[in-house]
Design a protein around this motif. Structure first.
Motif, PDB file in Angstrom:
ATOM      1  N   VAL A  13       0.805  -1.223   0.000  1.00 33.18           N
ATOM      2  CA  VAL A  13       0.000   0.000   0.000  1.00 33.18           C
ATOM      3  C   VAL A  13       0.838   1.274   0.000  1.00 33.18           C
ATOM      4  CG1 VAL A  13      -2.021  -1.070   1.046  1.00 33.18           C
ATOM      5  CG2 VAL A  13      -0.227  -0.125   2.524  1.00 33.18           C
ATOM      6  N   ARG A  14       2.161   1.113   0.005  1.00 27.25           N
ATOM      7  CA  ARG A  14       3.077   2.263  -0.075  1.00 27.25           C
ATOM      8  C   ARG A  14       2.764   3.339   0.968  1.00 27.25           C
ATOM      9  NH1 ARG A  14       4.556   6.451  -5.031  1.00 27.25           N
ATOM     10  NH2 ARG A  14       6.785   6.554  -4.605  1.00 27.25           N
ATOM     11  N   TYR A  15       2.569   2.906   2.190  1.00 28.09           N
ATOM     12  CA  TYR A  15       2.356   3.814   3.316  1.00 28.09           C
ATOM     13  C   TYR A  15       1.097   4.671   3.165  1.00 28.09           C
ATOM     14  CZ  TYR A  15       7.257   2.533   3.652  1.00 28.09           C
ATOM     15  OH  TYR A  15       8.428   1.815   3.682  1.00 28.09           O
ATOM     16  N   PHE A  16       0.168   4.260   2.276  1.00 30.23           N
ATOM     17  CA  PHE A  16      -1.035   5.046   1.995  1.00 30.23           C
ATOM     18  C   PHE A  16      -0.663   6.467   1.586  1.00 30.23           C
ATOM     19  CE2 PHE A  16      -2.183   1.875   5.244  1.00 30.23           C
ATOM     20  CZ  PHE A  16      -3.174   1.188   4.582  1.00 30.23           C
ATOM     21  N   LEU A  23       5.886  10.256  -0.073  1.00 29.39           N
ATOM     22  CA  LEU A  23       6.571  11.150   0.858  1.00 29.39           C
ATOM     23  C   LEU A  23       5.781  11.362   2.143  1.00 29.39           C
ATOM     24  CD1 LEU A  23       7.881  13.858  -1.651  1.00 29.39           C
ATOM     25  CD2 LEU A  23       9.172  11.991  -0.593  1.00 29.39           C
ATOM     26  N   ALA A  24       4.469  11.252   2.065  1.00 29.17           N
ATOM     27  CA  ALA A  24       3.634  11.448   3.253  1.00 29.17           C
ATOM     28  C   ALA A  24       2.322  10.711   3.067  1.00 29.17           C
ATOM     29  CB  ALA A  24       3.370  12.946   3.492  1.00 29.17           C
ATOM     30  N   SER A  25       1.769  10.287   4.178  1.00 28.30           N
ATOM     31  CA  SER A  25       0.501   9.572   4.175  1.00 28.30           C
ATOM     32  C   SER A  25      -0.650  10.565   4.259  1.00 28.30           C
ATOM     33  CB  SER A  25       0.451   8.614   5.371  1.00 28.30           C
ATOM     34  OG  SER A  25      -0.828   8.036   5.494  1.00 28.30           O
ATOM     35  N   THR A  26      -1.721  10.289   3.520  1.00 26.61           N
ATOM     36  CA  THR A  26      -2.892  11.158   3.551  1.00 26.61           C
ATOM     37  C   THR A  26      -4.131  10.316   3.835  1.00 26.61           C
ATOM     38  OG1 THR A  26      -3.089  10.947   1.154  1.00 26.61           O
ATOM     39  CG2 THR A  26      -1.931  12.882   1.980  1.00 26.61           C
ATOM     40  N   VAL A  27      -5.206  10.974   4.252  1.00 25.99           N
ATOM     41  CA  VAL A  27      -6.405  10.241   4.640  1.00 25.99           C
ATOM     42  C   VAL A  27      -7.136   9.686   3.427  1.00 25.99           C
ATOM     43  CG1 VAL A  27      -7.929  12.265   4.641  1.00 25.99           C
ATOM     44  CG2 VAL A  27      -8.441  10.310   6.137  1.00 25.99           C
ATOM     45  N   GLY A  28      -7.043  10.369   2.272  1.00 25.93           N
ATOM     46  CA  GLY A  28      -7.758   9.940   1.077  1.00 25.93           C
ATOM     47  C   GLY A  28      -7.446   8.515   0.654  1.00 25.93           C
ATOM     48  N   PRO A  29      -6.157   8.164   0.485  1.00 23.13           N
ATOM     49  CA  PRO A  29      -5.848   6.781   0.103  1.00 23.13           C
ATOM     50  C   PRO A  29      -6.326   5.749   1.106  1.00 23.13           C
ATOM     51  CG  PRO A  29      -3.977   8.204  -0.331  1.00 23.13           C
ATOM     52  CD  PRO A  29      -4.984   9.036   0.428  1.00 23.13           C
ATOM     53  N   GLU A  51       4.554  -2.327   3.494  1.00 24.41           N
ATOM     54  CA  GLU A  51       4.851  -0.891   3.587  1.00 24.41           C
ATOM     55  C   GLU A  51       3.754  -0.174   4.368  1.00 24.41           C
ATOM     56  OE1 GLU A  51       6.651   1.288   0.455  1.00 24.41           O
ATOM     57  OE2 GLU A  51       7.397  -0.505  -0.574  1.00 24.41           O
ATOM     58  N   VAL A  52       3.621  -0.570   5.621  1.00 20.55           N
ATOM     59  CA  VAL A  52       2.695   0.077   6.553  1.00 20.55           C
ATOM     60  C   VAL A  52       3.534   0.711   7.657  1.00 20.55           C
ATOM     61  CG1 VAL A  52       0.743  -0.227   8.111  1.00 20.55           C
ATOM     62  CG2 VAL A  52       0.915  -1.625   6.047  1.00 20.55           C
ATOM     63  N   GLU A  53       3.301   1.986   7.930  1.00 13.63           N
ATOM     64  CA  GLU A  53       4.046   2.703   8.962  1.00 13.63           C
ATOM     65  C   GLU A  53       3.571   2.316  10.373  1.00 13.63           C
ATOM     66  OE1 GLU A  53       6.328   5.299   9.052  1.00 13.63           O
ATOM     67  OE2 GLU A  53       6.156   6.451   7.196  1.00 13.63           O
ATOM     68  N   THR A  54       4.419   2.636  11.348  1.00 14.03           N
ATOM     69  CA  THR A  54       3.955   2.644  12.739  1.00 14.03           C
ATOM     70  C   THR A  54       3.408   4.053  12.969  1.00 14.03           C
ATOM     71  OG1 THR A  54       5.763   1.147  13.289  1.00 14.03           O
ATOM     72  CG2 THR A  54       4.537   2.097  15.130  1.00 14.03           C
ATOM     73  N   SER A  55       4.239   4.961  13.424  1.00 11.07           N
ATOM     74  CA  SER A  55       3.875   6.365  13.546  1.00 11.07           C
ATOM     75  C   SER A  55       5.149   7.175  13.421  1.00 11.07           C
ATOM     76  CB  SER A  55       3.197   6.641  14.891  1.00 11.07           C
ATOM     77  OG  SER A  55       2.841   8.000  15.000  1.00 11.07           O
ATOM     78  N   SER A  56       5.130   8.197  12.546  1.00 12.61           N
ATOM     79  CA  SER A  56       6.346   8.957  12.301  1.00 12.61           C
ATOM     80  C   SER A  56       5.991  10.295  11.670  1.00 12.61           C
ATOM     81  CB  SER A  56       7.271   8.176  11.350  1.00 12.61           C
ATOM     82  OG  SER A  56       6.686   8.102  10.062  1.00 12.61           O
TER      83      SER A  56
END
Length: 326
Positions: A13-16, A23-29, A51-56
């Protein structure tokens, strides 16, 4: 057959964060991926994510957490709850996160990496998992740089099919890219799946799966960074005695490396994502699996990868009674 069949999805999912090139996760994806998964019919019983983040910083700079400490997976599961709720349906999934690596600058968490598995608790029961200590499979070609290299892990879950209690294993992984520090890297134009580090990781993966599964069937899926016909693919389907799901149902020719791309970068198209199984697993179909770039797919444009979606059933356990006929 319908009662015993299970459906599984593997998806990078490429970090959504595909809208912002990762470069950054957004709510839309998150909402769109949740909507796409919830629209599958039948619903998947198991969903493996890479490719799922924890929190960063990367996971929160464009999407502020609703509460302190909210992880990216928790935020995604919130979107899943919203999606099912809007359809007046109960959300059946329990999520498990497997942390791989943590990149920090002083005390600031820049980004983290990991895997996730979603389990449909209506159809599958969880026995055990290795959330607290995912198996490390990283091969460090240059030892002095091992702390800088992204860790590669294998997530494991021991599950049971609720319809009959049949036990099986799920492994989820994401292999490294081929290392440029080996002379073999520069010796060929086609590099993916040919790295000596990738082969080492594939061997570690196979040994780990064999050590845990015993005589129970298992499935391993993920982003292998290796196309069909590559040395990594050939090792897994040869020496490791695994069956490729897409090949088993006739969706791909395993001797063709670029016949069914699952990922894209700029103008490149690559087949990097796979599902493999041990003996005891029988693949039924790969419906709704589409190649990268197929605009008819509900997953088009949500990541730089496309999911593989397949149904399977399990052979009877050794020694199980065979129903009488007549």
């Amino acid at each position: 057959m319908s009662d015993s069949a299970l459906r599984i999805v593997t998806y990078n999912v490429r970090y959504f964060g595909h809208m912002l090139r990762g470069l950054a996760s957004t709510v839309g994806p998150k909402r769109r991926v949740a909507a796409a998964l919830s629209a599958l019919d039948p619903l998947p019983d198991i969903v493996c994510l890479q490719e799922v983040e924890t929190s960063s910083l990367r996971s929160t700079i464009a999407h502020r957490p609703r509460q302190p400490g909210e992880t990216q997976l928790a935020a995604f599961m919130g979107r899943m709850e919203e999606t099912f709720g809007a359809q007046a349906r109960d959300m059946p999934y329990e999520a498990f996160y497997f942390r791989a690596h943590h990149y920090k600058l002083a005390e600031v968490s820049l980004y983290t990496t990991g895997l996730a598995v979603l389990v449909n608790t209506r159809t599958v029961e969880v026995d055990t998992h290795n959330v607290d200590a995912p198996q490390q499979i990283t091969h460090h070609h240059v030892q002095r740089m091992k702390d800088r290299k992204q860790s590669r892990i294998c997530a494991h879950m021991h599950l049971r099919r609720r319809s009959d209690g049949r036990a099986f294993h799920i492994f989820n992984t994401h292999l490294s890219l081929p290392t440029p520090f080996a002379k073999e890297f520069w010796a060929t134009k086609d590099k993916m799946g040919r790295g000596v580090n990738q082969l080492h990781e594939a061997r570690k993966l196979a040994e780990f799966m064999r050590s845990l599964s015993g005589d129970e069937p298992y499935i391993v899926c993920g982003d292998f960074n290796s196309p069909p016909s590559s040395p990594v693919f050939s090792y897994l389907t040869g020496d490791a005695c695994l069956t490729c799901a897409q090949a088993a149902v006739g969706q791909i020719d395993p001797s063709v490396s670029r016949g069914f791309p699952t990922a894209g970068f700029m103008h490149m198209r690559m087949h990097l994502d796979h599902m493999f199984s041990s003996p005891g697993v029988r693949w039924l179909d790969a419906e709704e699996t589409r190649p990268f770039g197929d605009t008819t797919s509900r997953f088009h444009g949500l990541s730089d990868h496309m999911p593989i979606i397949a149904r399977f059933t399990l052979d009877a356990a050794p020694g199980a009674a065979v129903p009488s006929v007549g």
